[in-house]
Motif scaffolding. Sequence first.
Motif, PDB file in Angstrom:
ATOM      1  N   TRP A  36      36.768  43.606  45.286  1.00 14.30           N
ATOM      2  CA  TRP A  36      38.062  43.032  44.915  1.00 14.30           C
ATOM      3  C   TRP A  36      37.898  41.852  43.978  1.00 14.30           C
ATOM      4  CZ3 TRP A  36      42.399  45.437  45.058  1.00 14.30           C
ATOM      5  CH2 TRP A  36      42.549  46.509  45.937  1.00 14.30           C
ATOM      6  N   TRP A  37      36.801  41.120  44.085  1.00 10.77           N
ATOM      7  CA  TRP A  37      36.545  40.056  43.111  1.00 10.77           C
ATOM      8  C   TRP A  37      36.341  40.651  41.720  1.00 10.77           C
ATOM      9  CZ3 TRP A  37      32.373  37.400  46.642  1.00 10.77           C
ATOM     10  CH2 TRP A  37      33.033  36.803  47.732  1.00 10.77           C
ATOM     11  N   ILE A  38      35.593  41.749  41.628  1.00  6.75           N
ATOM     12  CA  ILE A  38      35.403  42.423  40.343  1.00  6.75           C
ATOM     13  C   ILE A  38      36.743  42.910  39.805  1.00  6.75           C
ATOM     14  CG2 ILE A  38      34.396  44.460  39.239  1.00  6.75           C
ATOM     15  CD1 ILE A  38      32.049  44.191  41.244  1.00  6.75           C
ATOM     16  N   LYS A  39      37.535  43.551  40.697  1.00  9.66           N
ATOM     17  CA  LYS A  39      38.835  44.062  40.274  1.00  9.66           C
ATOM     18  C   LYS A  39      39.717  42.936  39.723  1.00  9.66           C
ATOM     19  CE  LYS A  39      41.017  47.448  41.298  1.00  9.66           C
ATOM     20  NZ  LYS A  39      41.588  48.519  40.420  1.00  9.66           N
ATOM     21  N   CYS A  40      39.728  41.824  40.412  1.00  7.47           N
ATOM     22  CA  CYS A  40      40.570  40.713  39.967  1.00  7.47           C
ATOM     23  C   CYS A  40      40.030  40.094  38.681  1.00  7.47           C
ATOM     24  CB  CYS A  40      40.664  39.663  41.069  1.00  7.47           C
ATOM     25  SG  CYS A  40      41.640  40.189  42.494  1.00  7.47           S
ATOM     26  N   ALA A  41      38.708  40.055  38.534  1.00  2.00           N
ATOM     27  CA  ALA A  41      38.109  39.474  37.328  1.00  2.00           C
ATOM     28  C   ALA A  41      38.408  40.301  36.087  1.00  2.00           C
ATOM     29  CB  ALA A  41      36.601  39.324  37.515  1.00  2.00           C
ATOM     30  N   VAL A  42      38.443  41.624  36.211  1.00  2.00           N
ATOM     31  CA  VAL A  42      38.684  42.499  35.055  1.00  2.00           C
ATOM     32  C   VAL A  42      40.155  42.896  34.933  1.00  2.00           C
ATOM     33  CG1 VAL A  42      36.335  43.391  35.219  1.00  2.00           C
ATOM     34  CG2 VAL A  42      38.200  44.680  36.286  1.00  2.00           C
ATOM     35  N   GLY A  43      40.961  42.505  35.900  1.00  2.00           N
ATOM     36  CA  GLY A  43      42.374  42.896  35.945  1.00  2.00           C
ATOM     37  C   GLY A  43      42.584  43.848  37.090  1.00  2.00           C
ATOM     38  N   VAL A  44      43.361  43.421  38.069  1.00  2.00           N
ATOM     39  CA  VAL A  44      43.472  44.196  39.309  1.00  2.00           C
ATOM     40  C   VAL A  44      44.008  45.598  39.072  1.00  2.00           C
ATOM     41  CG1 VAL A  44      45.806  43.440  39.941  1.00  2.00           C
ATOM     42  CG2 VAL A  44      44.133  43.963  41.734  1.00  2.00           C
ATOM     43  N   ASN A  45      44.724  45.803  38.001  1.00  2.00           N
ATOM     44  CA  ASN A  45      45.270  47.125  37.689  1.00  2.00           C
ATOM     45  C   ASN A  45      44.400  47.931  36.727  1.00  2.00           C
ATOM     46  OD1 ASN A  45      47.707  46.748  39.256  1.00  2.00           O
ATOM     47  ND2 ASN A  45      48.419  45.372  37.640  1.00  2.00           N
ATOM     48  N   ASN A  46      43.242  47.375  36.380  1.00  2.00           N
ATOM     49  CA  ASN A  46      42.327  48.046  35.463  1.00  2.00           C
ATOM     50  C   ASN A  46      41.353  48.916  36.251  1.00  2.00           C
ATOM     51  OD1 ASN A  46      40.595  48.883  33.479  1.00  2.00           O
ATOM     52  ND2 ASN A  46      39.967  46.824  32.822  1.00  2.00           N
ATOM     53  N   ASP A  47      41.772  50.145  36.540  1.00  2.00           N
ATOM     54  CA  ASP A  47      40.944  51.036  37.355  1.00  2.00           C
ATOM     55  C   ASP A  47      39.834  51.717  36.559  1.00  2.00           C
ATOM     56  OD1 ASP A  47      42.471  50.540  39.635  1.00  2.00           O
ATOM     57  OD2 ASP A  47      43.931  52.079  39.094  1.00  2.00           O
ATOM     58  N   ASP A  48      39.860  51.558  35.233  1.00  2.00           N
ATOM     59  CA  ASP A  48      38.898  52.266  34.395  1.00  2.00           C
ATOM     60  C   ASP A  48      37.708  51.412  33.975  1.00  2.00           C
ATOM     61  OD1 ASP A  48      40.414  54.632  34.386  1.00  2.00           O
ATOM     62  OD2 ASP A  48      41.693  53.866  32.768  1.00  2.00           O
ATOM     63  N   HIS A  49      37.671  50.159  34.397  1.00  2.00           N
ATOM     64  CA  HIS A  49      36.536  49.316  34.010  1.00  2.00           C
ATOM     65  C   HIS A  49      35.254  49.864  34.634  1.00  2.00           C
ATOM     66  CE1 HIS A  49      33.912  45.813  33.652  1.00  2.00           C
ATOM     67  NE2 HIS A  49      34.734  45.394  32.686  1.00  2.00           N
ATOM     68  N   PRO A  50      34.165  50.006  33.842  1.00  2.00           N
ATOM     69  CA  PRO A  50      32.951  50.648  34.358  1.00  2.00           C
ATOM     70  C   PRO A  50      32.367  49.968  35.592  1.00  2.00           C
ATOM     71  CG  PRO A  50      32.751  50.166  32.009  1.00  2.00           C
ATOM     72  CD  PRO A  50      34.078  49.660  32.440  1.00  2.00           C
TER      73      PRO A  50
ATOM     74  N   PRO B 101      43.671  39.459  55.709  1.00  2.00           N
ATOM     75  CA  PRO B 101      42.575  39.115  54.814  1.00  2.00           C
ATOM     76  C   PRO B 101      41.961  37.762  55.176  1.00  2.00           C
ATOM     77  CG  PRO B 101      44.456  39.943  53.575  1.00  2.00           C
ATOM     78  CD  PRO B 101      44.926  39.730  54.987  1.00  2.00           C
ATOM     79  N   SER B 102      40.644  37.680  55.109  1.00  2.00           N
ATOM     80  CA  SER B 102      39.944  36.426  55.402  1.00  2.00           C
ATOM     81  C   SER B 102      40.238  35.388  54.323  1.00  2.00           C
ATOM     82  CB  SER B 102      38.441  36.665  55.472  1.00  2.00           C
ATOM     83  OG  SER B 102      38.113  37.566  56.489  1.00  2.00           O
ATOM     84  N   PHE B 103      40.174  34.123  54.713  1.00  2.00           N
ATOM     85  CA  PHE B 103      40.595  33.043  53.829  1.00  2.00           C
ATOM     86  C   PHE B 103      39.780  32.988  52.538  1.00  2.00           C
ATOM     87  CE2 PHE B 103      40.206  28.752  52.164  1.00  2.00           C
ATOM     88  CZ  PHE B 103      41.533  28.412  51.976  1.00  2.00           C
ATOM     89  N   LEU B 104      38.443  32.913  52.617  1.00  2.00           N
ATOM     90  CA  LEU B 104      37.633  32.694  51.412  1.00  2.00           C
ATOM     91  C   LEU B 104      37.721  33.859  50.424  1.00  2.00           C
ATOM     92  CD1 LEU B 104      35.649  31.060  49.738  1.00  2.00           C
ATOM     93  CD2 LEU B 104      33.779  32.048  51.101  1.00  2.00           C
ATOM     94  N   PRO B 105      37.473  35.104  50.857  1.00  2.00           N
ATOM     95  CA  PRO B 105      37.615  36.203  49.894  1.00  2.00           C
ATOM     96  C   PRO B 105      39.007  36.294  49.287  1.00  2.00           C
ATOM     97  CG  PRO B 105      36.441  36.945  51.846  1.00  2.00           C
ATOM     98  CD  PRO B 105      36.981  35.590  52.162  1.00  2.00           C
ATOM     99  N   GLU B 106      40.029  36.040  50.097  1.00  2.00           N
ATOM    100  CA  GLU B 106      41.402  36.129  49.603  1.00  2.00           C
ATOM    101  C   GLU B 106      41.694  35.014  48.607  1.00  2.00           C
ATOM    102  OE1 GLU B 106      45.393  38.014  50.006  1.00  2.00           O
ATOM    103  OE2 GLU B 106      43.277  38.582  50.020  1.00  2.00           O
ATOM    104  N   ARG B 107      41.204  33.817  48.908  1.00  2.00           N
ATOM    105  CA  ARG B 107      41.459  32.685  48.005  1.00  2.00           C
ATOM    106  C   ARG B 107      40.833  32.937  46.637  1.00  2.00           C
ATOM    107  NH1 ARG B 107      43.471  30.199  45.255  1.00  2.00           N
ATOM    108  NH2 ARG B 107      43.942  27.984  45.050  1.00  2.00           N
ATOM    109  N   ILE B 108      39.653  33.535  46.618  1.00  2.00           N
ATOM    110  CA  ILE B 108      38.996  33.841  45.348  1.00  2.00           C
ATOM    111  C   ILE B 108      39.806  34.875  44.572  1.00  2.00           C
ATOM    112  CG2 ILE B 108      36.928  34.870  44.322  1.00  2.00           C
ATOM    113  CD1 ILE B 108      35.321  33.569  46.605  1.00  2.00           C
ATOM    114  N   CYS B 109      40.309  35.888  45.264  1.00  2.00           N
ATOM    115  CA  CYS B 109      41.136  36.897  44.592  1.00  2.00           C
ATOM    116  C   CYS B 109      42.380  36.275  43.964  1.00  2.00           C
ATOM    117  CB  CYS B 109      41.544  37.990  45.581  1.00  2.00           C
ATOM    118  SG  CYS B 109      40.216  39.130  46.046  1.00  2.00           S
TER     119      CYS B 109
END
Length: 237
Positions: A180-194, A124-132
């Motif tokens: 992945w930023w969206i996933k992490c913002a709403v909860g990485v395990n929250n697959d049902d977020h619209p 994983p690249s540094f910047l995207p990974e650091r944000i996650c």
Amino acid sequence: MLTVDFGRLPVGPGNRVLDLGCGGGRHAFEVLRRGADVVAFDMDAEELKGVATMFAAMEQAGEVPDEATAETVTGDALDMPFDDASFDRVIAAEVLEHIPDDMAAMREIFRVLKPGGLAAITVPSFLPERICWALDEDYHTAPGGHVRIYTLAELGAKLKATGFVIGPHHHAHGLHAPYWWIKCAVGVNNDDHPLAKAYHELLVWDIMKRPAATRIAEALLNPVIGKSVVLYVRKPA
């Protein structure tokens, strides 16, 4: 969805290729289609069953060139059951960030690669990974998760210290970082977020259809927020 550029890592008939930590087998399947002999290697025996099934389906469908072979092997990246200098090419895609002793894994890659052989290492690249990591602790603390964030300089320095000659690099999957930023913002395990579901549908559409608009967008985004960085290295002859 391939991360490795096979223009930079040429494979074909007569090459024996190791896909280390192959996961679902995406790179192994492409290697086989190109006529090389591939070994799909992973510690997850259940996932390898699916890879073996796909190998058989490819053979049945006539997608495997004559003389090309494929096999699956279960094992540990720190102690691979292969002789020295067994492979012409090694692919390690999104593997090293999971391994606490990453340099031991690098030494194993070096050992099993033939002199003059090439390897493609992706992390994983540094910047995207650091944000996650900043957005959701669960992203990197789950069992089997990522244990470090690499800079390109650190990755290159470790591989060089192992004995590799460092070659070119590039970034990939610029469209995937926002997902992945969206996933992490709403909860990485929250697959049902619209929002997460909608972006995932966009990515699936892009992978299946590969329209020009998203291909151009990803090419522009890759150098800035590409989710993965790919480094090509060579074992000295």
